[in-house]
Design an enzyme around this catalytic site. Structure first.
Site, PDB file in Angstrom:
ATOM      1  N   PRO A   1       0.839  -1.205   0.000  1.00 18.92           N
ATOM      2  CA  PRO A   1       0.000   0.000   0.000  1.00 18.92           C
ATOM      3  C   PRO A   1       0.876   1.258   0.000  1.00 18.92           C
ATOM      4  O   PRO A   1       1.831   1.337   0.774  1.00 18.92           O
ATOM      5  CB  PRO A   1      -0.776  -0.121   1.319  1.00 18.92           C
TER       6      PRO A   1
ATOM      7  N   GLN B   1      -6.413  -1.399   2.054  1.00 19.97           N
ATOM      8  CA  GLN B   1      -5.965  -1.154   3.428  1.00 19.97           C
ATOM      9  C   GLN B   1      -6.891  -0.124   4.065  1.00 19.97           C
ATOM     10  O   GLN B   1      -6.969   1.019   3.600  1.00 19.97           O
ATOM     11  CB  GLN B   1      -4.526  -0.633   3.420  1.00 19.97           C
TER      12      GLN B   1
ATOM     13  N   TYR C   1      -0.098   5.131  12.801  1.00 23.80           N
ATOM     14  CA  TYR C   1      -1.517   5.409  12.565  1.00 23.80           C
ATOM     15  C   TYR C   1      -2.293   5.090  13.855  1.00 23.80           C
ATOM     16  O   TYR C   1      -1.751   4.557  14.818  1.00 23.80           O
ATOM     17  CB  TYR C   1      -2.029   4.566  11.383  1.00 23.80           C
TER      18      TYR C   1
ATOM     19  N   ARG D   1       8.508   0.725  -3.292  1.00 25.92           N
ATOM     20  CA  ARG D   1       9.170   1.656  -4.213  1.00 25.92           C
ATOM     21  C   ARG D   1       9.683   0.988  -5.479  1.00 25.92           C
ATOM     22  O   ARG D   1       9.647   1.587  -6.557  1.00 25.92           O
ATOM     23  CB  ARG D   1      10.302   2.380  -3.468  1.00 25.92           C
TER      24      ARG D   1
END
Ligand SMILES: Cc1cc2nc3c(=O)[nH]c(=O)nc-3n(C[C@H](O)[C@H](O)[C@H](O)COP(=O)(O)O)c2cc1C
Length: 364
Positions: free
Chosen positions: A23, A104, A185, A334
């Site tokens: 994600p 997600q 988070y 990436r």
């Protein structure tokens, strides 16, 4: 055949291979009005490119379960019908190419209301569309304003926000729901003693710090079809206990093993093992596969299926992670931005026939 290209079965779902797209927030949705949080043609192209590229599963970036759960005003969200319809288009397009559509579900907690990272690492102010963030305690993430402490009623509301968002994701055609419990988070900030300073039943002891994340897992599991898997992304460590000069107490890899056992008994099918994110200045290593050991630890000690992520860039490296029993799948971030066709090339490198889209297959 390399394990990387063997299917993985979780519940009733067969995932065609074990090279998955991680994600990644794209900060590319509109920030306000009726289009806020709605995926656009950019997201469709971005995600479907990786399906063409051969990823067996594509995980949509952190998608907020409600407006204040976005990390930035440009995040995706899934709390209304318009968003659900736009996500259905993406899920269907991924499925049409034989890739498992995954999403997600997230709340950014005290890291919310920040700018696009290529503009600034600071907050977005209220006149510019920012908002007050929320968290377990009024403890600021370094460089951001202090969040408002959530009440027990707020927590109950958030559990049902996750539930409703998961229902929408299932209706839209996603086959995997991942609960974002990492990177500082909201759920991670409840787990970690570095950010959770509560003294009620949601803070203090290990069991109390797990309470809210497990309630969210139960809600998502409840909303999710029985024959489809739920993943949980954890930060295996806050990278505080690994640093001998660090005095702050954080979440550790031992805590992750205990969490993994709980998650498994609450119906989580795979632990997606990341790290860091609850404090800004932790010393995080940056060698290839720096998080893989944590995945191996949870997989070996708990027997839970895991996915490893972090600086996995070489096909032989990815194949070895699976061969050595360190994970059941790998997420690439990436490297898949650089090269959407990485899985097809990796297949060739490992002596496996790539699975191209049919109109390509007879000419490439
Ligand atoms: C641009 C970008 C956005 C990211 N957004 C998310 C996200 O939405 N949710 C998440 O759990 N991790 C996110 N991450 C972390 C990645 O999923 C991944 O764990 C990390 O980049 C390490 O993998 P890599 O070395 O293959 O890039 C993001 C990373 C990048 C580079």
């Amino acid at each position: 055949m390399s394990n990387l290209f063997r299917p993985l079965r979780l519940r009733g779902l067969e995932i065609p291979n074990r090279v998955w797209m991680a994600p990644m927030c794209m900060y590319s949705a509109l920030p306000e009005g009726p289009e806020a949080g709605v995926p656009t043609d950019f997201h469709l192209t971005h995600l479907v490119s990786r399906a063409f590229g051969g990823a067996g599963l594509v995980m949509v970036e952190a998608t907020a379960v409600r407006l204040d759960g976005r990390i930035s005003p440009w995040d995706l969200g899934l709390w209304n019908d318009k968003q659900e319809r736009a996500f259905a288009r993406i899920a269907n397009a991924l499925s049409a190419h034989g890739t498992v559509p995954a999403i997600q579900l997230a709340h950014a907690g005290r890291k919310a209301s920040v700018a696009k990272p290529w503009v600034s690492s600071g907050p977005v102010q209220k006149p510019d569309g920012g908002w007050t963030s929320v968290g377990p305690s009024p403890e600021a993430y370094e460089g951001l304003p202090a969040p408002e402490e959530l009440t027990k009623n707020d927590i109950e509301q958030l559990v049902s926000d996750f539930y409703r968002s998961a229902q929408r994701a299932a209706r839209a055609g996603f086959q995997v729901a991942e609960v974002h419990g990492a990177h500082g988070y909201l759920l991670h900030s409840f787990l970690s003693p570095a950010s959770n300073k509560r003294t009620d039943s949601y803070g203090g002891s290990f069991e109390n710090r797990l309470r809210f994340p497990l309630q969210v897992v139960d809600a998502v599991r409840d909303a999710w079809p029985d024959d489809l898997p739920v993943f949980f992304r954890a930060s295996a460590t806050d990278w505080l206990s690994e640093n001998p000069r660090e005095e702050r107490i954080g979440w550790t890899s031992e805590d992750t093993v205990r969490l993994a056992r709980e998650l498994q008994s609450h119906g989580v099918d795979l632990l997606d093992v990341s790290s860091g994110g609850v404090v800004r200045d932790a010393l995080i290593p940056s060698e290839p596969g720096y998080q893989v050991g944590f995945s191996a630890k949870a997989r070996t000690e708990v027997g839970v299926p895991t996915a490893a992520v972090g600086l996995i860039t070489d096909p032989h490296q990815a194949a070895a992670i699976l061969h050595n029993g360190q994970a059941d799948a790998v997420f690439l971030g990436r490297e898949l931005l650089r090269n959407p066709y990485w899985p097809q090339h990796a297949a060739r490198t490992l002596g496996v026939e790539p699975v191209w889209p049919e109109p390509y297959a007879y000419v490439v």
